[in-house]
Structure formats: C-alpha cells, structure tokens
Scaffold this active site. Structure first.
Site, PDB file in Angstrom:
ATOM      1  N   HIS A   1      -0.768   6.902   4.981  1.00  0.00           N
ATOM      2  CA  HIS A   1      -1.594   7.333   3.830  1.00  0.00           C
ATOM      3  C   HIS A   1      -1.584   8.846   3.618  1.00  0.00           C
ATOM      4  O   HIS A   1      -2.459   9.371   2.929  1.00  0.00           O
ATOM      5  CB  HIS A   1      -3.045   6.833   3.960  1.00  0.00           C
ATOM      6  CG  HIS A   1      -3.144   5.398   4.365  1.00  0.00           C
ATOM      7  ND1 HIS A   1      -2.522   4.386   3.665  1.00  0.00           N
ATOM      8  CD2 HIS A   1      -3.779   4.801   5.402  1.00  0.00           C
ATOM      9  CE1 HIS A   1      -2.769   3.227   4.272  1.00  0.00           C
ATOM     10  NE2 HIS A   1      -3.515   3.449   5.316  1.00  0.00           N
TER      11      HIS A   1
ATOM     12  N   VAL B   1       1.631   3.622  -3.357  1.00  0.00           N
ATOM     13  CA  VAL B   1       2.054   5.003  -3.105  1.00  0.00           C
ATOM     14  C   VAL B   1       3.512   4.925  -2.651  1.00  0.00           C
ATOM     15  O   VAL B   1       3.850   4.073  -1.830  1.00  0.00           O
ATOM     16  CB  VAL B   1       1.161   5.647  -2.025  1.00  0.00           C
ATOM     17  CG1 VAL B   1       1.693   7.001  -1.591  1.00  0.00           C
ATOM     18  CG2 VAL B   1      -0.273   5.769  -2.534  1.00  0.00           C
TER      19      VAL B   1
ATOM     20  N   GLN C   1       0.833  -1.206   0.000  1.00  0.00           N
ATOM     21  CA  GLN C   1       0.000   0.000   0.000  1.00  0.00           C
ATOM     22  C   GLN C   1       0.866   1.254   0.000  1.00  0.00           C
ATOM     23  O   GLN C   1       1.187   1.780  -1.045  1.00  0.00           O
ATOM     24  CB  GLN C   1      -0.972  -0.015   1.177  1.00  0.00           C
ATOM     25  CG  GLN C   1      -2.135   0.938   0.982  1.00  0.00           C
ATOM     26  CD  GLN C   1      -3.391   0.503   1.751  1.00  0.00           C
ATOM     27  OE1 GLN C   1      -3.419  -0.513   2.416  1.00  0.00           O
ATOM     28  NE2 GLN C   1      -4.435   1.276   1.630  1.00  0.00           N
ATOM     29  N   ASP C   2       1.244   1.756   1.177  1.00  0.00           N
ATOM     30  CA  ASP C   2       2.194   2.871   1.171  1.00  0.00           C
ATOM     31  C   ASP C   2       3.361   2.527   2.090  1.00  0.00           C
ATOM     32  O   ASP C   2       3.297   1.554   2.833  1.00  0.00           O
ATOM     33  CB  ASP C   2       1.530   4.214   1.508  1.00  0.00           C
ATOM     34  CG  ASP C   2       0.944   4.296   2.901  1.00  0.00           C
ATOM     35  OD1 ASP C   2       0.808   3.240   3.552  1.00  0.00           O
ATOM     36  OD2 ASP C   2       0.608   5.404   3.340  1.00  0.00           O
ATOM     37  N   PRO C   3       4.458   3.278   2.015  1.00  0.00           N
ATOM     38  CA  PRO C   3       5.653   2.903   2.774  1.00  0.00           C
ATOM     39  C   PRO C   3       5.413   2.937   4.284  1.00  0.00           C
ATOM     40  O   PRO C   3       4.537   3.649   4.780  1.00  0.00           O
ATOM     41  CB  PRO C   3       6.681   3.971   2.369  1.00  0.00           C
ATOM     42  CG  PRO C   3       6.173   4.550   1.085  1.00  0.00           C
ATOM     43  CD  PRO C   3       4.676   4.472   1.177  1.00  0.00           C
TER      44      PRO C   3
END
EC number: 3.2.2.27
Length: 218
Positions: free
Chosen positions: A130, A121, A59-61
C-alpha cells in the site's frame, strides 16, 4: 472508446500528471517499484475494453521480486502462488468439476478470455504494501470502472473483500451483475470465500446470455 483512448485522456488530467511524476521520481531515486514500467497497464493491454465480460478487482500489486506483472492476483511463471491465489485455486477445485491446481500462478489466460484483472492501485514499492495508496491511482481506476459501468452490454463484476466492494459502488447500471463476498486471503477465506461458488456462477451468467463460459483451467 478504447482503453488506449481512455488512458490518453487521463494523461491530460492534473491528478494523473502528479501521479506519474511521483512514480517516476520513486524509480529515479533508486527505489524498486513493482510491476516493471512496461507491465503497469497489462490488464488494459490484455483485455481490450470491447472484450471485457468480467471484472475482477484486486487491491495493489504484489510487492515481492518477480511477482507482479499488472494483472490482479496473478504472478509470473516460476513464482510460487501467493496465499490468496492458492485459496482461489482451492475454491476452483471445489467449484469447477475437473479443475486441478496449476503448477504456476500466471492468470494471463483468464484475462485473454475477457476478464479484466484490475488492481485498484497499479504500482507499489518493493516490500511496502500500500505504499502507493492515495497517490492518484484510485482516481484512475474509478474512472475506468465508470467507463465500464457506461457500457451497454452486461458485465459481471466480482468483488472480494470490503475494499473491492467499496470500489464497486460506482457500478450502478442495471444491466450489470455483481458477485460479492469475502476476500480469498487466509485472514478471511474461511468466512465465506470458500464455498462462494463465484467461478461457476460467472459461467452460469455468461451461458445464460449465450456467451462462452470461462475456461478456468490454466
């Protein structure tokens, strides 16, 4: 096409110029942004397009200090494995004979074997999950997936959780294979991630077409 050529083309697009202006501005005003600038495209540097055999979508880091280094689920050495990665290791113990849990969370060796470790992302503000969603990275990574979809050779896409499954909707070409299931996070791992057997399934699919299996032990 190569990843550097792909990235160069994206750089000419208005959405990308807005995105990078936003990320650079966030860094300039003193916000801590992960991963460090030099690691943002690590997934693409470590796994060249022509070597991609498997795609793992995150998803995101990670947004804690010294965690994110540009590969989904992976953390730098010396940092404790986050809960999702710890659950991946548990599943590997059950799924891959002889696998033992590593004393680190650096998955670079997976990426070097042809697994594109792609977050949706590619940047995040420290402590703010997020925080860079909808800034433009989603367009960039969807374009990357479309390029992967257009590759003639078969690629295995591993989609864990509803976010990755939605993201993978652009994978439509019949030569590719998709493994999907619940996310390894503690919230959902017991809903079917544990026991999914995806690590051994990846190797079965690779060996069925005469390719070397992934050495999951790191």
């Amino acid at each position: 096409m190569t990843w550097p050529a792909f990235i160069d083309h994206q750089r000419t697009q208005p959405y990308y110029q807005q995105l990078i202006a936003f990320v650079n501005q966030e860094r300039q005003v003193g916000k801590v942004i992960y991963p460090p600038k030099e690691d943002v495209f690590n997934a693409f540097k470590t796994t060249p397009l022509e070597q991609v055999r498997v795609v793992l979508i995150g998803q995101d880091p990670y947004h804690g200090p010294d965690q994110a280094h540009g590969l989904c689920f992976s953390v730098k050495r010396g940092v404790k494995a986050p809960p999702s990665l710890a659950n991946m290791y548990k599943e590997l113990v059950n799924d891959i004979p002889g696998f033992h849990i590593p004393n680190h969370g650096d998955l670079t060796q997976w990426a070097e074997q042809g697994i594109l470790m792609l977050n949706t992302v590619l940047t995040v503000e420290q402590g703010q999950a997020h925080s860079h969603a909808n800034a433009g990275w989603e367009i960039f990574t969807t374009e990357a997936l479309k390029l992967l979809n257009a590759q003639e050779r078969p690629i295995i896409f591993v989609l864990w959780g509803s976010h990755a499954i939605k993201k993978g909707a652009v994978i439509t070409a019949p030569q590719h294979q998709i493994l999907s299931g619940p996310h390894p996070s503690p919230l959902s791992a017991y809903r079917g991630f544990f026991g999914c057997g995806h690590f051994s399934k990846v190797n079965q699919l690779l060996m069925a077409r005469g390719e070397a299996p992934i050495q999951w032990q790191i």
